[in-house]
Design an enzyme around this catalytic site. Structure first.
Site, PDB file in Angstrom:
ATOM      1  N   HIS A  40       0.852  -1.186   0.000  1.00  0.00           N
ATOM      2  CA  HIS A  40       0.000   0.000   0.000  1.00  0.00           C
ATOM      3  C   HIS A  40       0.889   1.238   0.000  1.00  0.00           C
ATOM      4  O   HIS A  40       1.719   1.412   0.884  1.00  0.00           O
ATOM      5  CB  HIS A  40      -0.926   0.026   1.220  1.00  0.00           C
ATOM      6  CG  HIS A  40      -1.895   1.173   1.188  1.00  0.00           C
ATOM      7  ND1 HIS A  40      -3.140   1.078   0.585  1.00  0.00           N
ATOM      8  CD2 HIS A  40      -1.796   2.443   1.658  1.00  0.00           C
ATOM      9  CE1 HIS A  40      -3.765   2.240   0.695  1.00  0.00           C
ATOM     10  NE2 HIS A  40      -2.984   3.080   1.341  1.00  0.00           N
ATOM     11  N   CYS A  41       0.740   2.062  -1.020  1.00  0.00           N
ATOM     12  CA  CYS A  41       1.573   3.256  -1.164  1.00  0.00           C
ATOM     13  C   CYS A  41       0.876   4.453  -0.528  1.00  0.00           C
ATOM     14  O   CYS A  41      -0.219   4.835  -0.949  1.00  0.00           O
ATOM     15  CB  CYS A  41       1.848   3.528  -2.645  1.00  0.00           C
ATOM     16  SG  CYS A  41       2.808   5.029  -2.938  1.00  0.00           S
ATOM     17  N   MET A  42       1.519   5.048   0.469  1.00  0.00           N
ATOM     18  CA  MET A  42       0.908   6.181   1.161  1.00  0.00           C
ATOM     19  C   MET A  42       0.971   7.451   0.313  1.00  0.00           C
ATOM     20  O   MET A  42       0.190   8.374   0.519  1.00  0.00           O
ATOM     21  CB  MET A  42       1.588   6.420   2.510  1.00  0.00           C
ATOM     22  CG  MET A  42       3.046   6.762   2.436  1.00  0.00           C
ATOM     23  SD  MET A  42       3.727   7.007   4.086  1.00  0.00           S
ATOM     24  CE  MET A  42       5.434   7.388   3.698  1.00  0.00           C
ATOM     25  N   SER A  45      -1.878   6.912  -2.122  1.00  0.00           N
ATOM     26  CA  SER A  45      -3.077   6.605  -1.336  1.00  0.00           C
ATOM     27  C   SER A  45      -3.879   5.449  -1.937  1.00  0.00           C
ATOM     28  O   SER A  45      -5.106   5.490  -1.982  1.00  0.00           O
ATOM     29  CB  SER A  45      -3.967   7.848  -1.207  1.00  0.00           C
ATOM     30  OG  SER A  45      -5.019   7.620  -0.286  1.00  0.00           O
ATOM     31  N   GLN A  46      -3.179   4.436  -2.406  1.00  0.00           N
ATOM     32  CA  GLN A  46      -3.839   3.246  -2.916  1.00  0.00           C
ATOM     33  C   GLN A  46      -2.865   2.075  -2.930  1.00  0.00           C
ATOM     34  O   GLN A  46      -1.657   2.269  -2.808  1.00  0.00           O
ATOM     35  CB  GLN A  46      -4.392   3.482  -4.321  1.00  0.00           C
ATOM     36  CG  GLN A  46      -3.353   3.822  -5.361  1.00  0.00           C
ATOM     37  CD  GLN A  46      -3.963   4.052  -6.726  1.00  0.00           C
ATOM     38  OE1 GLN A  46      -4.812   3.284  -7.170  1.00  0.00           O
ATOM     39  NE2 GLN A  46      -3.548   5.111  -7.392  1.00  0.00           N
TER      40      GLN A  46
END
Length: 201
Positions: A40-42, A45-46
């Site tokens: 999950h890439c902050m 945001s997905q």
């Protein structure tokens, strides 16, 4: 709800209350199972997975190119502002805003040095991330599979690139939106054993 009879490689997700295909994992942030989930890439945001991995990879690549370009152009400029580099001027590079508050350097020099610092730090971080994902692509792995030393989907480096970037992988570096269909539908993946058997026949 109880899990029904599962196909080999499938698991039951108790959060979604549904069967989850191979290489899929539930993301607590997205609150759903992601096909071929990598992480999950902050920043975006997905979750990064089957359908958007190549977009993420080229985002990291061009982000590194941009920060490296900025660092290469700003480092000589800041050195010129500071009349060269010495060990005593190292705090001007590492803590430029703090040095400005103490009135060791003017505001413009502090801002220029701060931008250069960010460029160097981010270019190094993105380069490390780029090598990390290049290693995964080369071995045909996700982050989970890499940490657990799972090599079931390693089809050789050429085919692994196709699995990540699609059949027109050689064009996706120009623009990731170029039509480059992925060999897998995200539910069923060719394993190393099946791929080698098909080549022997």
């Amino acid at each position: 709800m109880l899990p029904t009879l599962l196909k080999p490689g499938w698991t039951f997700c108790y959060a979604c209350e549904a069967n989850s295909p191979p290489r899929s994992f539930h993301c607590m942030t997205c609150n759903k199972c992601i096909l071929k989930r990598d992480h999950h890439c902050m920043f975006t945001s997905q979750c990064i997975g089957h359908s958007n991995y190549r977009f993420y990879f080229w985002l990291v690549f061009y982000g590194w190119c941009g920060t490296m370009f900025c660092a290469i152009n700003t480092v000589p400029y800041v050195l010129n502002l500071l009349d060269g580099f010495s060990i005593w001027k190292l705090p001007y590079f590492i803590l430029p805003l703090f040095c400005f508050v103490l009135q060791y350097i003017p505001f413009f020099t502090a801002i220029s040095s701060f931008i250069t610092l960010l460029s160097v730090v981010f270019s190094c971080a993105l380069l490390a991330l780029l090598f990390w994902h290049c290693s995964h692509i080369y071995k045909g792995q996700t982050t989970f599979e890499s940490s657990h030393r799972i090599y079931d989907y390693d089809l050789g480096w050429k085919e692994n690139i196709v699995q990540s970037f699609g059949t027109k992988w050689y064009l996706t570096w120009i623009c990731p939106w170029i039509n480059s269909p992925l060999p897998s539908d995200g539910i069923e993946f060719q394993t190393k054993a099946n791929y080698e058997n098909s080549k022997d026949q």
